[in-house]
Enzyme design. Structure first.
Site, short mmCIF file in Angstrom:
data_model
loop_
_atom_site.label_atom_id
_atom_site.label_comp_id
_atom_site.label_asym_id
_atom_site.label_seq_id
_atom_site.Cartn_x
_atom_site.Cartn_y
_atom_site.Cartn_z
N LEU A 1 42.50 41.73 41.80
CA LEU A 1 41.31 42.25 41.14
C LEU A 1 40.31 42.85 42.12
O LEU A 1 39.30 43.42 41.71
CB LEU A 1 40.62 41.13 40.34
CG LEU A 1 41.47 40.48 39.25
CD1 LEU A 1 40.71 39.29 38.66
CD2 LEU A 1 41.82 41.48 38.15
N TYR B 1 37.73 57.85 40.96
CA TYR B 1 38.07 56.45 40.71
C TYR B 1 39.35 56.36 39.89
O TYR B 1 40.26 55.57 40.21
CB TYR B 1 36.92 55.74 40.00
CG TYR B 1 37.28 54.38 39.45
CD1 TYR B 1 37.58 53.32 40.31
CD2 TYR B 1 37.32 54.15 38.08
CE1 TYR B 1 37.92 52.07 39.81
CE2 TYR B 1 37.66 52.90 37.57
CZ TYR B 1 37.95 51.87 38.44
OH TYR B 1 38.29 50.64 37.95
#
Length: 272
Positions: A77, A142
């Protein structure tokens, strides 16, 4: 981790354990895992004997290998979860994910769950129902970095036999805070459910699945996650619909990422 055994997860590493999603995943897995290894570049405090805290950056592959020793699975993560310069995203998201996958290979970890993003397909129009196997249409730099994250996962699965699940996370919030979230919301409960399923699903080589709650207005197909991971989300942002205007311009058309897409959102990072 024995596939098909859902009660216990063995030894699980969580990178980015101190981030936005990490604490929810940590809490959700604490009762199922034999041991949790919490990796973050910020200080994390272990809670009891079934947790180990490791202060390390995903840029340090040797530290990752040490943290991954004896692990059955890694939930990755750590990373930048926002638009940024291409160089920052390459270093943190792409190189960082390579380091995690390579460290997992060296440490003989069986399964890696990658935190991907719905933004890999954020430039599809809002009226398009997107399936995970459709071509990427990232909404910005992104999103591009997360396309590369998934490609790395696919390559490690195909080449080295790692079991890799890329979860295209929706908008992770306690509850929706903007109109777009009526389609994209990922509740903490469903986030935990998707991660647990990604760790326990049998017969995984590489799976990319949208991790989003069962929102009536969602853009993304959930049958892949249900059939390949065995999880069906239970929450629906519709119960918050009264908090938002019905005639919000977002619903009039445009990309699924709304204001996160388009030249105005990207040019500040391209022209730095």
């Amino acid at each position: 981790m024995d596939q098909g055994m859902e009660a216990k997860l063995g030894r699980v590493v969580i990178t980015g354990a101190a981030g936005r999603v990490g604490p929810t995943v940590r809490t959700a897995l604490s009762g199922d895992a034999d041991h949790l290894v919490l990796v973050d570049r910020e200080s994390v405090t272990a809670d009891g004997e079934n947790e180990t805290a490791v202060k390390a950056d995903v840029a340090d592959i040797d530290a990752l290998v040490r943290a991954f020793e004896g692990a059955d699975a890694v939930v990755h993560l750590a990373g930048l979860a926002r638009e940024a310069s291409f160089g920052e995203l390459l270093d943190t998201n792409v190189q960082g994910t390579f380091n995690v996958l390579e460290a997992a290979r060296r440490a003989s970890v069986r399964r890696v769950v990658l935190g991907s993003s719905n933004r890999v397909t954020g430039n599809y129009p809002i009226h398009h129902h997107v399936f995970p196997d459709e071509p990427p249409r990232p909404d910005g730099l992104y999103g591009v970095s997360k396309v590369a994250v998934e490609a790395l996962g696919q390559m490690y699965a195909d080449t080295f036999g790692l079991e890799v699940v890329a979860l295209r996370l929706g908008s992770f919030e306690e509850e929706p805070t903007e109109t777009r979230h009526l389609a994209t919301w990922l509740s903490p409960g469903d986030c935990a459910g998707f991660v647990r399923a990604a760790l326990t699903a049998p017969n995984v080589s590489f799976v990319a699945a949208y991790a989003v709650s069962a929102n009536a207005r969602r853009f993304w197909d959930l049958t892949g996650g249900e059939s390949e991971l065995g999880y069906r989300p239970v929450d629906d942002a519709a119960r918050f619909a009264a908090n938002f205007a019905d005639d919000d311009p977002f619903w009039h058309g445009g990309p699924q990422s709304g204001a996160y897409a388009g030249a105005d959102a990207i040019l500040p990072y391209v022209e730095e």
